[in-house]
Design a protein around this motif. Sequence first.
Motif, short mmCIF file in Angstrom:
data_model
loop_
_atom_site.label_atom_id
_atom_site.label_comp_id
_atom_site.label_asym_id
_atom_site.label_seq_id
_atom_site.Cartn_x
_atom_site.Cartn_y
_atom_site.Cartn_z
N PRO A 269 40.46 36.96 65.26
CA PRO A 269 39.11 37.24 65.27
C PRO A 269 38.83 38.52 65.89
O PRO A 269 39.49 39.01 66.46
CB PRO A 269 38.59 36.02 66.18
CG PRO A 269 39.85 35.60 66.74
CD PRO A 269 40.91 35.99 65.92
N PRO A 270 37.66 39.32 65.27
CA PRO A 270 37.55 40.44 65.91
C PRO A 270 37.28 40.66 67.57
O PRO A 270 37.53 41.74 68.04
CB PRO A 270 36.18 41.05 65.34
CG PRO A 270 35.80 39.80 64.33
CD PRO A 270 36.87 38.82 64.54
N GLU A 271 36.73 39.50 68.20
CA GLU A 271 36.60 39.79 69.48
C GLU A 271 37.93 39.24 70.41
O GLU A 271 37.73 39.47 71.44
CB GLU A 271 35.57 38.64 69.86
CG GLU A 271 35.91 37.02 69.69
CD GLU A 271 35.68 36.73 68.41
OE1 GLU A 271 35.97 35.35 68.08
OE2 GLU A 271 35.23 37.29 67.25
N MET A 272 38.99 39.18 69.69
CA MET A 272 40.30 38.82 70.34
C MET A 272 40.99 39.96 71.09
O MET A 272 41.17 41.31 70.32
CB MET A 272 41.40 38.09 69.36
CG MET A 272 42.57 37.64 70.23
SD MET A 272 43.68 36.92 68.91
CE MET A 272 44.60 35.99 70.01
N PRO A 273 41.26 40.18 72.30
CA PRO A 273 41.87 41.29 72.92
C PRO A 273 43.02 41.50 72.38
O PRO A 273 43.86 40.70 72.22
CB PRO A 273 41.60 40.71 74.52
CG PRO A 273 40.75 39.85 74.63
CD PRO A 273 40.78 39.03 73.20
#
Length: 72
Positions: free
Chosen positions: A35-39
């Motif tokens: 997911p794009p928000e995954m660090p």
Amino acid sequence: MELERVRLTVLRGTFHVYELAALVAAARYVTDSPPPEMPAQLLEQLRGLLDEYDEQVRDLSLCAPARPQSRK
């Protein structure tokens, strides 16, 4: 599934193959399309865990099955 605390930051797990397979499949799914928000650091850590898992699985094929431990 059973989890046992060996030390404060170390757990030992006993899983049926299908339970572990489900966890590994979910981890692979996330690393294949994160997911794009995954660090980025978390993604790299997860990929490292999967690499270690793959190495351990390869080593298992070279060994005889372990005897079950007796429960006390």
